[in-house]
Write a protein that holds these residues in place. Structure first.
Motif, PDB file in Angstrom:
ATOM      1  N   ARG A 124       0.733  -1.207   0.032  1.00 37.84           N
ATOM      2  CA  ARG A 124       0.068   0.035  -0.113  1.00 37.84           C
ATOM      3  C   ARG A 124       0.882   1.381  -0.116  1.00 37.84           C
ATOM      4  O   ARG A 124       0.593   2.082  -0.628  1.00 37.84           O
ATOM      5  CB  ARG A 124      -0.890  -0.042   1.191  1.00 37.84           C
ATOM      6  CG  ARG A 124      -1.793  -0.993   1.178  1.00 37.84           C
ATOM      7  CD  ARG A 124      -3.110  -0.798   0.124  1.00 37.84           C
ATOM      8  NE  ARG A 124      -2.534  -1.329  -1.209  1.00 37.84           N
ATOM      9  CZ  ARG A 124      -2.973  -1.090  -2.286  1.00 37.84           C
ATOM     10  NH1 ARG A 124      -3.728  -0.186  -2.673  1.00 37.84           N
ATOM     11  NH2 ARG A 124      -2.276  -1.832  -3.442  1.00 37.84           N
ATOM     12  N   TYR A 125       1.887   1.183   0.643  1.00 36.89           N
ATOM     13  CA  TYR A 125       2.912   2.418   0.590  1.00 36.89           C
ATOM     14  C   TYR A 125       3.571   2.743  -0.629  1.00 36.89           C
ATOM     15  O   TYR A 125       3.485   3.659  -1.007  1.00 36.89           O
ATOM     16  CB  TYR A 125       4.140   2.155   1.760  1.00 36.89           C
ATOM     17  CG  TYR A 125       5.265   3.050   1.402  1.00 36.89           C
ATOM     18  CD1 TYR A 125       5.276   4.382   1.977  1.00 36.89           C
ATOM     19  CD2 TYR A 125       6.294   2.569   0.998  1.00 36.89           C
ATOM     20  CE1 TYR A 125       6.271   5.253   1.665  1.00 36.89           C
ATOM     21  CE2 TYR A 125       7.342   3.462   0.724  1.00 36.89           C
ATOM     22  CZ  TYR A 125       7.304   4.747   1.042  1.00 36.89           C
ATOM     23  OH  TYR A 125       8.416   5.612   1.050  1.00 36.89           O
ATOM     24  N   VAL A 126       4.003   1.578  -1.335  1.00 36.12           N
ATOM     25  CA  VAL A 126       4.413   1.746  -2.690  1.00 36.12           C
ATOM     26  C   VAL A 126       3.454   2.301  -3.794  1.00 36.12           C
ATOM     27  O   VAL A 126       3.890   3.017  -4.483  1.00 36.12           O
ATOM     28  CB  VAL A 126       5.093   0.327  -3.097  1.00 36.12           C
ATOM     29  CG1 VAL A 126       5.665   0.586  -4.570  1.00 36.12           C
ATOM     30  CG2 VAL A 126       6.122   0.061  -2.242  1.00 36.12           C
ATOM     31  N   CYS A 219       4.554   3.127  10.753  1.00 41.63           N
ATOM     32  CA  CYS A 219       5.348   3.942  10.121  1.00 41.63           C
ATOM     33  C   CYS A 219       4.872   4.147   8.763  1.00 41.63           C
ATOM     34  O   CYS A 219       4.922   5.225   8.190  1.00 41.63           O
ATOM     35  CB  CYS A 219       6.569   3.528  10.145  1.00 41.63           C
ATOM     36  SG  CYS A 219       7.368   3.626  11.826  1.00 41.63           S
ATOM     37  N   SER A 220       4.448   2.869   7.995  1.00 37.24           N
ATOM     38  CA  SER A 220       3.991   2.889   6.512  1.00 37.24           C
ATOM     39  C   SER A 220       2.642   3.785   6.351  1.00 37.24           C
ATOM     40  O   SER A 220       2.636   4.587   5.550  1.00 37.24           O
ATOM     41  CB  SER A 220       3.660   1.467   6.214  1.00 37.24           C
ATOM     42  OG  SER A 220       2.554   1.071   6.622  1.00 37.24           O
ATOM     43  N   TYR A 221       1.819   3.564   7.349  1.00 38.99           N
ATOM     44  CA  TYR A 221       0.601   4.539   7.152  1.00 38.99           C
ATOM     45  C   TYR A 221       0.862   5.853   7.786  1.00 38.99           C
ATOM     46  O   TYR A 221       0.136   6.704   7.071  1.00 38.99           O
ATOM     47  CB  TYR A 221      -0.382   3.767   8.168  1.00 38.99           C
ATOM     48  CG  TYR A 221      -1.076   2.858   7.261  1.00 38.99           C
ATOM     49  CD1 TYR A 221      -2.200   3.004   6.395  1.00 38.99           C
ATOM     50  CD2 TYR A 221      -1.021   1.350   7.434  1.00 38.99           C
ATOM     51  CE1 TYR A 221      -3.125   2.110   5.786  1.00 38.99           C
ATOM     52  CE2 TYR A 221      -1.626   0.543   6.761  1.00 38.99           C
ATOM     53  CZ  TYR A 221      -2.546   0.808   6.022  1.00 38.99           C
ATOM     54  OH  TYR A 221      -3.161  -0.196   4.992  1.00 38.99           O
ATOM     55  N   VAL A 222       1.617   6.211   8.418  1.00 41.60           N
ATOM     56  CA  VAL A 222       1.885   7.582   8.572  1.00 41.60           C
ATOM     57  C   VAL A 222       2.657   8.173   7.493  1.00 41.60           C
ATOM     58  O   VAL A 222       2.111   9.524   7.025  1.00 41.60           O
ATOM     59  CB  VAL A 222       3.196   7.649   9.724  1.00 41.60           C
ATOM     60  CG1 VAL A 222       3.685   9.478   9.826  1.00 41.60           C
ATOM     61  CG2 VAL A 222       2.640   7.439  11.017  1.00 41.60           C
ATOM     62  N   LEU A 223       3.417   7.600   6.640  1.00 40.21           N
ATOM     63  CA  LEU A 223       3.644   8.061   5.366  1.00 40.21           C
ATOM     64  C   LEU A 223       2.789   8.073   4.265  1.00 40.21           C
ATOM     65  O   LEU A 223       2.649   8.953   3.491  1.00 40.21           O
ATOM     66  CB  LEU A 223       5.073   7.004   4.810  1.00 40.21           C
ATOM     67  CG  LEU A 223       6.506   7.261   5.612  1.00 40.21           C
ATOM     68  CD1 LEU A 223       7.361   6.266   5.144  1.00 40.21           C
ATOM     69  CD2 LEU A 223       6.989   8.453   5.604  1.00 40.21           C
ATOM     70  N   HIS A 247      -7.307  -3.536   4.263  1.00 41.49           N
ATOM     71  CA  HIS A 247      -6.172  -3.703   5.113  1.00 41.49           C
ATOM     72  C   HIS A 247      -5.926  -3.099   6.547  1.00 41.49           C
ATOM     73  O   HIS A 247      -5.783  -4.023   7.502  1.00 41.49           O
ATOM     74  CB  HIS A 247      -5.164  -2.966   4.326  1.00 41.49           C
ATOM     75  CG  HIS A 247      -3.752  -3.658   4.998  1.00 41.49           C
ATOM     76  ND1 HIS A 247      -2.557  -2.795   5.618  1.00 41.49           N
ATOM     77  CD2 HIS A 247      -2.878  -4.854   5.297  1.00 41.49           C
ATOM     78  CE1 HIS A 247      -1.939  -3.317   5.886  1.00 41.49           C
ATOM     79  NE2 HIS A 247      -1.703  -4.665   5.786  1.00 41.49           N
ATOM     80  N   VAL A 248      -6.673  -2.097   6.604  1.00 41.63           N
ATOM     81  CA  VAL A 248      -6.888  -1.528   8.157  1.00 41.63           C
ATOM     82  C   VAL A 248      -7.626  -2.337   9.140  1.00 41.63           C
ATOM     83  O   VAL A 248      -7.461  -2.681  10.422  1.00 41.63           O
ATOM     84  CB  VAL A 248      -7.189  -0.213   7.961  1.00 41.63           C
ATOM     85  CG1 VAL A 248      -7.530   0.285   9.405  1.00 41.63           C
ATOM     86  CG2 VAL A 248      -5.992   0.698   7.596  1.00 41.63           C
TER      87      VAL A 248
END
Length: 312
Positions: A124-126, A219-223, A247-248
């Motif tokens: 999800r981050y990418v 951390c990934s969801y903060v970004l 996902h959450v």
């Protein structure tokens, strides 16, 4: 089985009592557990089949979802049949080695699930923060590598739990385990020897798997949120966040009872045993049941395939 001063040598069998304090109603408790087992087996099996057969779903998110479904299926098959046998057939005895095998696979699948949730957070981050590079970053080779790392990490880090019990613990206070499956700490607690190393290793494993994974997911969801809030329009922000909702939800379903179970095991000395054991069961049985439902309802491409399957 020989006894010395009330202490027995390494037993040949353990006795699982199920949910302590609720033995008289366990046959009723078994009904929702059976329903969850059927739904989890059918839902995850169908999810794996759909993703495998639909080439349009051979994308990173769906590949990780298929691995998550396989992990959930393995976890369900690992504990539920024996649990139902305890509740309905009074089949409480389990061979010492079988107990350790169940312990190993149960905790390995738990560890794998945490790792897959982290991998899905990375996807999800990418997809949101580096959308133009998504296909070049998450190549087929990288996907296979991530899945292998998750599997090997779980297999290697968990193997010491049953090995330390098998090789180092020689005496037990009792062969009766106040649990419905061979959970690591539940077995360690009946040992008559110093178990400080086993308890310390359990804490280390919990931190290196669930703890580190959860921190990295946060951390990934903060970004992700930082990127989303810089999108130009409200519709774009909502649409982007919508891709993360499933996902959450899965993360909350997995980690909430996991942390409660972990904390009550070590600090909740005043929590009633039946509450702790019941939550521990929910922790293992509910996520495999609801994960396919969450993705089936929230993800249009999965939902369409589900509906197509039931239309015949």
């Amino acid at each position: 089985m020989p006894f010395i001063n009330g202490t027995c040598f390494k037993p040949s069998v353990f006795t699982l009592i199920g949910i302590p304090g609720l033995e008289s109603v366990q046959h009723w408790i078994g009904i929702p557990f059976l329903i969850s087992f059927i739904l989890a087996s059918f839902g995850n099996g169908l999810l794996i089949t759909i993703i495998h057969n639909e080439h349009s779903l051979h994308e990173p998110m769906y590949v990780f979802l298929a691995v998550l479904a396989a992990t959930d299926l393995g976890l369900t098959l690992c504990i539920t049949p024996k649990m139902l046998a305890i509740f309905w057939l009074q089949s409480r005895e389990i061979h010492f080695d079988s107990c350790l095998i169940q312990m190993y696979f149960t905790h390995t699948f738990q560890c794998m699930e945490s790792g897959i949730l982290l991998a899905m957070a990375f996807d999800r981050y990418v997809a949101i923060c580096e959308p133009l590079r998504h296909s070049s970053i998450l190549t087929k080779k990288v996907l296979i590598s991530i899945i292998m790392v998750v599997t090997v990490r779980a297999s290697v880090i968990i193997i010491m739990c049953p090995l330390l019990i098998k090789l180092r613990l020689k005496h037990f206070r009792t062969t009766v385990i106040s649990h419905s499956y061979c959970e690591h700490m539940a077995v360690v607690k009946v040992a008559a020897e110093n178990t400080r190393i086993r308890r310390a290793y359990s804490l280390i494993v919990a931190f290196l798997t669930g703890g580190v994974d959860f921190i990295l997911i946060i951390c990934s969801y903060v970004l992700i949120l930082h990127t989303v809030f810089h999108l130009p329009s409200k519709d774009a922000r909502l649409k982007t966040l919508g891709t993360c909702v499933s996902h959450v939800c899965v993360i909350l379903v997995f980690y909430t009872p996991a942390f409660f179970s972990f904390l009550t095991h070590r600090f909740g000395h005043h929590v009633a045993p039946h509450i702790h054991i019941f939550v521990a069961n929910i922790y293992l049985l509910v996520p495999p049941m609801v994960n396919p439902i969450i993705y089936g309802v929230r993800t249009k491409r999965i939902r369409d395939r589900f509906l197509k399957f039931f239309s015949f």
